[in-house]
Design a protein around this motif. Structure first.
Motif: not given
Ligand SMILES: Cc1cc2nc3c(=O)[nH]c(=O)nc-3n(C[C@H](O)[C@H](O)[C@H](O)COP(=O)(O)O)c2cc1C
Length: 194
Positions: A46-74
Motif C-alpha cells: 500500500q505504497r500509493l498515495r493520492y492528491v485530490a484536486v478540487l479547488a478551482k484555482d488548482k484545477r485551472d492550473a492542472m488544466a494547463s499541464l495535461v494533454r488530452f487526446a493526442a490522436y486529435l488536433p488540440p
C-alpha cells in the motif's frame, strides 16, 4: 448484481474528455478513493498515495499541464473553457517504485475510473502531463512522484466501442456530434486457447 452487470459496466465505462461544469464534492471523491484503498497490491505494501484536486484555482492550473487526446488536433481533443475537468485525482507512487508500483497503480486507477463511473462521473487516465510542474503545483514530497493523473467530471459527450478488425486503424475518432468512438479488437483476435 446480476451475472452480466459488471461486463455491461466495463463496456459503457469509457474515457471522457469533456465535462459538465457541476462541482464534485469531497465526499464523492473520498468514496472513490475508498474503492482504490481496498484494491489488491503487491505484498499488500500500500505504497500509493493520492492528491485530490478540487479547488478551482488548482484545477485551472492542472488544466494547463495535461494533454488530452493526442490522436486529435488540440482544438478537438483538448477541453475548452466550460468543458474542463471538475476534479483531478493524481496517483503518487514511490520515486523508485518500478514495475510493481506501476502495476499497483494501474489496478488502483481502474478502480477509481469504475467507481467514479458508477456515480455518474466520467474520467480520463492521463500519462501525458508535465510531471515537474504537477509536482511543484501539488507540493509533492521528494520520495514520491506523480505517476498518473485522472481527470474527471460528469461527461458532456458519449463514447461508444466499435468492433475493430485485426490490423485496422485503432485510433479513437469523433463523429459529426463530437462524440467519441473507440475501436476495440475482438476477443478471438486477442486470446489463444491451448
Ligand atoms: C495508462 C494510460 C494513459 C493514458 N493517457 C492519456 C492521456 O495522457 N491523454 C488522454 O487524453 N487519454 C489518455 N488515456 C486514455 C486512452 O487514450 C484511452 O483509454 C484509449 O483511447 C481507449 O479508450 P477507452 O478508455 O474509452 O477504452 C490513457 C489511458 C491509459 C490507460
Amino acid at each position: 448484481m446480476n451475472e452480466n452487470s459488471l461486463q455491461k459496466l466495463f463496456v459503457k465505462c469509457r474515457t471522457y474528455r469533456r465535462y459538465e461544469q457541476t462541482e464534485i464534492t469531497e465526499e464523492t471523491v473520498r468514496s472513490i478513493i475508498e474503492d482504490a484503498r481496498t484494491a489488491s497490491c503487491a505484498s499488500n505494501l500500500q505504497r500509493l498515495r493520492y492528491v485530490a484536486v478540487l479547488a478551482k484555482d488548482k484545477r485551472d492550473a492542472m488544466a494547463s499541464l495535461v494533454r488530452f487526446a493526442a490522436y486529435l488536433p488540440p482544438e478537438k481533443g483538448q477541453p475548452k473553457q466550460g468543458e474542463q475537468a471538475m476534479a483531478y485525482i493524481v496517483i503518487l507512487e514511490p520515486e523508485n517504485g518500478g514495475r510493481i508500483s506501476d502495476i499497483d497503480m494501474g489496478i488502483a486507477a481502474d478502480r477509481i475510473v469504475l467507481s467514479a463511473y458508477e456515480k455518474g462521473i466520467g474520467s480520463c487516465m492521463m500519462l501525458n502531463y508535465d510531471a515537474e510542474k504537477v509536482r511543484q503545483l501539488l507540493n509533492i514530497e521528494e520520495s514520491m512522484k506523480p505517476g498518473l493523473v485522472i481527470a474527471m467530471g460528469i461527461p458532456a459527450h458519449t463514447s461508444t466501442i466499435e468492433e475493430a478488425e485485426a490490423g485496422s486503424d485503432l485510433r479513437y475518432y469523433l463523429d459529426e456530434h463530437d462524440d467519441y468512438h473507440v475501436p476495440k479488437l475482438k476477443t478471438e483476435d486477442l486470446v489463444k486457447f491451448i
